[in-house]
Structures are given as structure tokens and as C-alpha cells.
Scaffold this active site. Sequence first.
Site, mmCIF file in Angstrom:
data_model
loop_
_atom_site.group_PDB
_atom_site.id
_atom_site.type_symbol
_atom_site.label_atom_id
_atom_site.label_comp_id
_atom_site.label_asym_id
_atom_site.label_seq_id
_atom_site.Cartn_x
_atom_site.Cartn_y
_atom_site.Cartn_z
ATOM 1 N N SER A 79 0.800 -1.236 0.000
ATOM 2 C CA SER A 79 0.000 0.000 0.000
ATOM 3 C C SER A 79 0.825 1.275 0.000
ATOM 4 O O SER A 79 0.273 2.353 -0.208
ATOM 5 C CB SER A 79 -0.933 0.020 1.202
ATOM 6 O OG SER A 79 -2.005 -0.854 0.958
ATOM 7 N N LYS A 82 0.497 3.438 -2.876
ATOM 8 C CA LYS A 82 -0.744 4.172 -3.170
ATOM 9 C C LYS A 82 -0.571 5.693 -3.291
ATOM 10 O O LYS A 82 -1.075 6.282 -4.252
ATOM 11 C CB LYS A 82 -1.817 3.808 -2.138
ATOM 12 C CG LYS A 82 -2.288 2.357 -2.299
ATOM 13 C CD LYS A 82 -3.198 1.913 -1.159
ATOM 14 C CE LYS A 82 -3.628 0.457 -1.364
ATOM 15 N NZ LYS A 82 -4.385 -0.055 -0.201
ATOM 16 N N VAL A 274 1.251 -3.684 3.740
ATOM 17 C CA VAL A 274 0.955 -4.935 4.435
ATOM 18 C C VAL A 274 2.183 -5.871 4.475
ATOM 19 O O VAL A 274 2.202 -6.837 5.232
ATOM 20 C CB VAL A 274 -0.311 -5.570 3.791
ATOM 21 C CG1 VAL A 274 0.033 -6.246 2.478
ATOM 22 C CG2 VAL A 274 -1.022 -6.491 4.744
HETATM 23 N N1 GLN Z 1 -1.920 -5.419 -2.099
HETATM 24 C C1 GLN Z 1 -2.536 -5.283 -0.838
HETATM 25 C C2 GLN Z 1 -4.064 -5.437 -0.944
HETATM 26 O O1 GLN Z 1 -4.641 -4.920 -1.830
HETATM 27 C C3 GLN Z 1 -2.188 -3.963 -0.243
HETATM 28 C C4 GLN Z 1 -2.780 -3.778 1.117
HETATM 29 C C5 GLN Z 1 -1.902 -3.059 2.050
HETATM 30 O O2 GLN Z 1 -0.701 -2.970 1.908
HETATM 31 N N2 GLN Z 1 -2.490 -2.626 3.122
HETATM 32 O O3 GLN Z 1 -4.679 -6.051 -0.142
#
Ligand code: GLN
Length: 623
Positions: A79, A82, A274
Amino acid sequence: MADRKKRRTPTKKGISASLIDDVLAELYASIKKEKGGHLPDYIPELAKADPDQFGIVIATVDGSIYAVGDCDVPFTIQSISKPFAFGLALEDHGMDEVLRRVGVEPSGDAFNSIVFDQRANRPFNPMVNAGAIVTSSLVTGPSLSPRVQRVRDMFERYIGHPVDVDEAVFGSEKATGHRNRAIAHLELNFGMLVEPIDEHLDLYFQQCSMLVTARDLARMAATLANGGLNPATGVQAIDPGYVKNVISVMNFCGMYDYSGEWGYRIGLPAKSGVAGGVIAVLPGVMGIGVFSPPLDERGNSYRGIKVCETLSQRFGLNMFDVAEGAISSIRRSYDAATVSSKRTRSQTERGALDRHGAAIKVVELRGRIHFAAIEQISRLSAALPDSVSHLILDLARADMVEPQAALLIVQLMAGQAKAGRIVRLAMWRDSACGEAMARAGADFTTVFADADTALEWAENDVLAKVDAQADGEPQATLAEMNLLRGLDDGLLDALATALEKHDLPAGSHIVREGDPASDLYFLARGTVTVSLNTGDGHRVRLTTLDPGVAFGEMALVDGAPRSADIIADTDVSVYVLSLERLDALSLTAPAVHAALLRNIGRELSQRLRKANREIRSFTEVAA
Ligand code: GLN
């Protein structure tokens, strides 16, 4: 932009390691022991991570890197991609169009929640999955592969090297990402996403699977902190106009349903992933990158949060903890071979200071002393050669010292002292800085009111160590006078007949400002101070003279009235040469007269050179 040069952290450990490295190592050791959190298993590949891996990196906007632990272990960005992808979408479509498709409001919900804003059916923000999938869909390109390449190129601008996709993680997430697929279908239904959604999801999964290290993360964060300009490469990673938008959504939404408390406790815009990564940005100052795979119940790195919380407290980084005054940095730094105290010394001492003055370093700070200035001092002192024996921190013109910065200064002084370097502070005890330093436990027994007195003290200390200081009461014979150099015994005898010797008690006002100039003085014993009366009962010291130094000689050159007061600091002996006698000498002993004028000319040119060096040190900004 051209003046932003690349600087490296000194790798050589000199008289002391860097304060920042020391604090980081200490913090690392204590947080490494924390065993909380769990590895995520909803993406099967991520459950294979090593929970003990742990790295912290700080990257400053001027290119310094402080790294501890597993800083070069690759993991997937998840994430943390993002906000960066959001920046790319902003560049592609502009603020209004992006805002039409994805909101910028905190959702207060988990990262993978399936909630939309009721009025517009928009995802709440680009930091939760629902918003990020829309953001990825906004990255333009003719087909999947060039779009993936655009995301990779973007990361490369922030990091400084190409990035790869972890195919195993990508495959794992693509195979199991049903929840994200469900979100995308709902968004298609609401008109927030348009086809081809499988391609958008693929792009999103690949974007999350790009491999980075804690060092890379710190660089990315530092690039955001630096207006989008990568401090290490000088590459502009994002249109600088959008940096504030990216940082702002990180601030309100970056830590999912912990964003509010995060801001409350830590006060740094941040983003977690994550796979255990966390970035935090202190705009204008630095970026932090942390890696530690175990996650807390909200999906944020357990140790990552602890690191940011401790760093924020320890270094005083909370963005909202802003007192008055601009954040300071080092105003200038100089050594005692370049800038000397206001003491006019004998030739011997002057020569010794030319040779040994580089052992004294003065660092002058202005404004509000915050972590940024401490980091610079830490770097500067760690890079000083061992031959620097005295370090003076001049806070006399600083407005205030932040409490954490004051504690760090005390720690820096202790560290330097342990390594054998003498560190002294210059500041007023009852100034805002003095009070902050007192609260931090600074030792006030050897604090100086200003850099000049500190410098004079350090010069004396160095002179004593190199044995260039006269033993006992300082005295000078006629032959040792600066202005009488080159006169042989015969000429000195001729001059001696024209001189009157006066012994004057301490406190004698030898010369008064405005008086007609009628004498030239040679100081044989004791010291005198040249000062100006500021009219409000204060005196400004211009210089203090040692035996061997003459005064009143300017009158010989221009005949103008006295421009300052000269008062004896101690009992003194002076040889006085009246202008009438001097005139007479030009007839009876023309060689004496000529030698005197030559020496005066040389003295004046030396003073001018010194003044030029000092002026240059004012205009060169210190590192
Ligand atoms: N690729 C992960 C997902 O979409 C990213 C989530 C995260 O890092 N919190 O679930």
C-alpha cells in the site's frame, strides 16, 4: 535546483560517531526486542516473511542517509505504492478529475473495507484499497505493459534505481485477491471504474508487488519531503505542484483507521504497507523508511509504528508542534585560523594561531533550533578531523531551542567530550535558548556570553597547549613590538631616547573617543581594551590588545581625532611617542621613521586581509 548537491554521510568514524547514528542504534536495539504483531496470511506469499527482519533508514532532504538493521532487504511495497500512484494520477488528470472519481476523506475504516461515500458512491480516499484501485485505473497508457512501465519509471525517479515486480507475490495476490476484485466490480457498477477492470486490477496488484528496501522507502519519503526532487539524484519525481496533495492524503488517511491517532501521537504524514513497510515524511526536512513484517490488528507494521512514535518524540518531529520562528539551520561555521577573536595578539601568538587555529571550530546557529539543525551539527561534528580539539556551538543569536533539540545538544556534547573534544556553548543564560538548555541539563559552568569570548578562551587554550603563550605576566620589550620589527639595536636606541615610559593602574582611560590624536603607544605590559560607548551605558568591545601591540597608530596615518576609547584592563606599562618627537625623528633618525611607517602599512594590510577572510566566512554558507 542546481544548488542541491549530493552529500554523503561520512563513513569514516572520526573522533566521534554521529549523534544521529548513535540515537538510531539505541532506538533500534530497544524496539528490536518488541515481539508484537502477526504476519498477514490473506496474501499467502506474505506469510513466508521473516518476522525478525527489521530496518530503519532516515534520509534528509540534503542527501544524508542514516541506516540501521536490515535496510537492504527487498520486500513488496504494497500500500505504500498508493500515494505515489495517486501522484501519477494527478499528473495524468489534474486535481478536479481525480477528485470526481476518488475522495480525499478519511474513511475511519480498515484498508480493505467495502464502503463508499453515500452521496457520490466514490471510494473515500486513495489510501484504502477501494480508492487505490480507482487511482491505478487512472494511470494512463495504451495497454497493461506500458502502464506498468509508467509505474516502474515513476518509482525509479523516487528511488534512483529500477524496480522489479516480485512475481510470486503478484501471482499470489492475483490468485487470491477476490475481495479487491469484488470492490472493483462494485466500482464498475457505480461508474467510478471503467473497463477493462481486469487490466486495472492487474496493474494494481503489480504496483503493490514492486520490490523495495527500507533504504528505498526513506529515499521516496525524502523526495516527497523535498518538493518531489530526489535529493540523491536531482531528478524531479513528480510535478512539484502535486506534492502537497499527496502528503495531505497521507496525513489524513495513510494509516487507515489508525490515521487519527497516528496524527495525534506522531504528527507526521505517513503510509504503511501490508508487507511491513512504513514511510513518514517531515516536509522540508526528511523522510523515514521502516521495515518490519509483523502487523498490528489494523494492518500497520507493529515495530514501524513504534519506531515512528519514538523518533517523533526523541527528535521532536511532530509537524504540528510549531513554535514561532523559522526552523533554523547552521548559519555559518568557521575556524580560528580564518576568524579570530577580538583580541589583538603579539606576532608570536598570531603566528601560532595561523598554524593551529584550525583546531578550533565555531558553528553558528540562528532561528529556532529543531531536529534539522541538530542533524546538521551531528553530521558536521562527526566529519571533523581528529585534529579539531575545540568545538564552539554559538547559540547567542538563535531564537529558541526545541526541548528535544536541547536534549540532543547535551547528548552531543557528552559524546564529543568522551571522545576528547572540548565543546562549549555561547549564549545568554537568561535567554530562551539558555533556559531551554538549562532544562535539558546543560552544564553552565563554562558557558560563554558570545562566540567571541568563547573563541578567545579557546585560542588561549590552544596557545597554552602549543606553548606559544608567554609564561608569567605578559611583557614585551621594544625589540618585540610589532611595529618595530626590522629595527636594529642602534635604531632602537635612537627611538628609545624619544619615548616616555608610563606605568598606569588598571582602569586608566588612556585614550578617549573624540580627543585629538597626539601620541602613539607601545604596550609593554598588561592588556588594554578598545571599546565604544553605545550611549546607553554599555560598551562594545572592539578588541583587546596584548603586549607587543601598538595603539593610536592610525593617528600617524590620517591625523584624525580618536575613534574609540582605550582603557587599561590590568596595570599596564606603555611607551609613548608624541607626534612632535616622531616628526623630529624623521630628521635625526630618518631610518627609524621610515621603518615605522613601513611596519604600520604592513599591520594595516594584515588587518585588511583578516577582515576580508572574516567577511568571506560570513558569505559562505556552512555545511
Ligand atoms: N496489495 C494489498 C491489498 O490490496 C495492499 C494492502 C496493504 O498494503 N495494506 O490487499
